[in-house]
Design an enzyme around this catalytic site. Structure first.
Site, mmCIF file in Angstrom:
data_model
loop_
_atom_site.group_PDB
_atom_site.id
_atom_site.type_symbol
_atom_site.label_atom_id
_atom_site.label_comp_id
_atom_site.label_asym_id
_atom_site.label_seq_id
_atom_site.Cartn_x
_atom_site.Cartn_y
_atom_site.Cartn_z
ATOM 1 C CB SER A 239 -24.137 -59.915 -111.344
ATOM 2 O OG SER A 239 -24.168 -58.858 -110.417
ATOM 3 C CE1 TYR B 297 -26.344 -52.252 -110.901
ATOM 4 C CE2 TYR B 297 -25.613 -54.208 -109.713
ATOM 5 C CZ TYR B 297 -26.614 -53.458 -110.302
ATOM 6 O OH TYR B 297 -27.902 -53.927 -110.276
ATOM 7 C CB THR C 55 -26.694 -51.841 -114.542
ATOM 8 O OG1 THR C 55 -26.474 -53.193 -114.962
ATOM 9 C CG2 THR C 55 -28.092 -51.698 -113.986
ATOM 10 C CE LYS D 64 -29.669 -56.122 -116.789
ATOM 11 N NZ LYS D 64 -30.221 -55.622 -115.531
ATOM 12 C CG HIS E 297 -32.883 -53.766 -112.006
ATOM 13 N ND1 HIS E 297 -31.738 -53.163 -112.434
ATOM 14 C CD2 HIS E 297 -32.504 -54.621 -111.018
ATOM 15 C CE1 HIS E 297 -30.706 -53.621 -111.733
ATOM 16 N NE2 HIS E 297 -31.152 -54.511 -110.879
#
Ligand code: FMN
Length: 383
Positions: free
Chosen positions: A154, A177, A203, A257, A281
Site C-alpha cells: 500500500s 494513492y 486506486t 483498482k 474497497h
C-alpha cells in the site's frame, strides 16, 4: 513435475499440516521455548495450530488487536450493506461439480504480465501494518515470500519500500494513492520501479474516504511513533487526465483498482491500462454498491479478454476463489484476512492465511473435476 503442480499426496500433506498438530516453523525474531515449543513473537507465545480457516484468524486477531485497530480493519462504510453483500453473494452461488476427471495432478499456475504465479491469489494493498503487528510490512513480505505470493504494498505502508524490498523473496507490486504534489507522486512511482516492483495498482475508487462510522466512533488515528512515509500532503483528486499522465511515464504495467462500471473498464483500456481490479474497497468507501462477484461478469463481458481482470472483496474460502475464476477473473486478492493473519501471528500468520486459502482452492478444483485454471469456467456455477 513443475513446481506448481500439486499431487493428491501433496494436497493431503498440506491439509494435514494445516489442520493437524504440525506447527508451522517461525523465523525472524521468533524463538522456540518450553516443552510445547511455542514460538514467541515479540514476547507473546503464538499457537496457530487451532486455526483451521480464515474466520478462525479473525476471531484470534480480534483478541489480540486493540479495539481501535480491530474496528479499523473489520469495519466498512455506513451501514455496511456492501460488506455483507460481498460475502452473501459468494455464499448464494452454488457449484455444479463434474466427476471422474483426472485430478491426480493439479496445476494452479497463472501468468500475469509475463510473470508466472504459483496460484492465483495475491495480497491486496492494506494500509498501516505496524498497527497490526510490530514487525508491520516486513512480516507481511516475509509471510508472502514463504507462501510464494505477490504482495501489493500500500501507498500507506508504515515501512519504507526499500526496507520491504530487502526482506521480500517474491515479487512486490505497488499500490498508488496519488498525492497532490505531482512531482512527489512521479518520484514515488519511479522509486517503486527502481526497487523492482512489477506492477502499479492505482486506486481510483477513493477520491474521498467513505462514511467510516465505526472508525469515527473509536476515533481512529495512527498511534504515536508510527507513520506512513508516503502519505504526505493531500490526495490528488485524479481524473482520466491525470491517469493518462501517470500511464505516460510508468514503465511497469498499470492496473486501475476499484472499477465497478463496465464503461469505466472500457475507458481504462482506451487510455492504455494494462489491467483492472474489480473492487469495492471491501465495502469501505461507498455503501450499497454491489458485491464484486456480482459485478465481475459484466466487466468480463465488456473487457472480452483484452486485458487481465483481477478482483477482490469478501474472498474467504477456496470456493470463492474458484467462483471468481469461473466468472472470468485472472486472479484474486485478499485484504482483511491478511490483516487478521498478520495480527495473529506475524509472518507465520500471513503465510498460514495464504496456505489455507490455497489448499481450500485446490480441494475445490479437485472436487469440481478441474485439474488446471483454464478448465475453470462458468459451467461450474449451478444455474
Ligand atoms: C484495513 C484495510 C486497509 C486498506 N487499505 C488500502 C489501501 O491502502 N489502498 C488500497 O488501494 N486499498 C486498501 N484497502 C482495500 C483492499 O486493497 C482490498 O480492496 C479489500 O480489502 C479487499 O476486500 P477483502 O478485505 O474483503 O478481502 C484496505 C482494506 C482494508 C481492510
Amino acid at each position: 513435475m513443475s513446481k506448481n503442480k500439486t499431487t493428491r499426496r501433496d494436497l493431503l500433506k498440506t491439509i494435514t499440516a494445516l489442520t493437524g498438530g504440525a506447527m508451522i516453523p517461525f523465523g525472524g525474531q521468533s524463538q522456540i521455548v518450553g516443552q510445547n515449543k511455542l514460538p514467541i513473537i515479540n514476547g507473546d507465545p503464538v499457537d496457530l495450530s487451532d486455526i483451521i480457516n480464515l474466520f478462525d484468524f479473525e476471531k484470534m486477531a480480534e483478541g489480540k488487536m486493540t479495539k481501535m485497530v480491530y474496528e479499523y480493519v473489520a469495519s466498512g462504510a455506513a451501514d455496511e450493506f456492501t460488506v455483507r453483500w460481498n460475502r452473501q453473494a459468494f455464499d448464494a452461488l452454488k457449484i455444479n461439480p463434474s466427476v471422474l476427471n483426472d485430478v491426480s495432478k493439479l496445476d494452479t499456475a497463472v501468468t500475469l504480465f509475463g510473470h508466472k504465479l504459483a496460484y492465483p491469489i495475491l495480497i491486496a494493498p492494506t494500509a498501516f501494518h505496524k498497527i497490526m503487528h510490530p514487525e508491520g510490512e516486513l512480516a507481511t513480505a516475509k509471510g508472502a515470500g514463504k507462501a510464494k505470493a505477490i504482495y501489493v504494498v500500500s501507498s500507506f505502508t508504515t515501512t519504507a519500500l526499500e526496507e520491504i524490498k530487502k526482506v521480500a523473496t517474491e515479487p512486490l507490486w505497488f499500490q498508488l494513492y496519488a498525492r497532490d504534489d505531482k512531482e512527489f507522486t512521479k518520484n514515488l512511482v519511479q522509486k517503486a520501479e527502481t526497487l523492482g516492483c512489477r506492477a502499479l495498482c492505482i486506486t481510483v475508487d477513493t477520491p474521498v474516504a467513505g462514511a467510516r462510522d465505526r472508525q469515527a466512533r473509536v476515533k481512529f488515528k495512527l498511534p504515536e511513533g508510527i507513520n506512513a512515509p508516503y502519505r504526505v500532503g493531500e490526495s490528488l483528486s485524479i481524473t482520466w487526465k491525470e491517469m493518462e499522465w501517470l500511464i505516460s511515464f510508468a514503465k511497469i504495467p498499470v492496473l486501475l483498482k476499484g472499477i465497478l462500471n463496465p464503461d469505466d473498464a472500457e475507458k481504462a483500456i482506451k487510455i492504455g491500462a494494462s489491467g483492472i481490479i474489480v473492487s469495492n474497497h471491501s465495502g469501505r468507501n461507498l455503501d450499497t454498491v454491489p458485491a464484486t462477484i456480482e459485478v465481475l461478469p459484466r466487466i468480463v463481458e465488456r473487457v472480452n479478454k483484452r486485458i487481465p481482470i483481477l478482483m477482490d472483496g469478501g474472498i474467504r474460502r477456496g470456493t470463492d476463489v474458484l467462483k471468481a475464476i469461473a466468472f472470468g477473473a485472472n486472479a484474486v486478492l485478499v485484504g482483511k484476512p491478511i490483516c487478521f493473519g498478520l495480527a495473529s501471528g506475524g509472518a507465520e500468520g500471513v503465510t498460514k492465511t495464504l496456505e489455507i486459502l490455497r489448499a481450500e482452492f485446490e480441494m475445490a478444483m479437485a472436487l469440481t473435476g478441474r485439474a488446471n485454471i483454464a478448465s475453470i469456467d462458468q459451467s461450474l456455477i449451478w444455474k
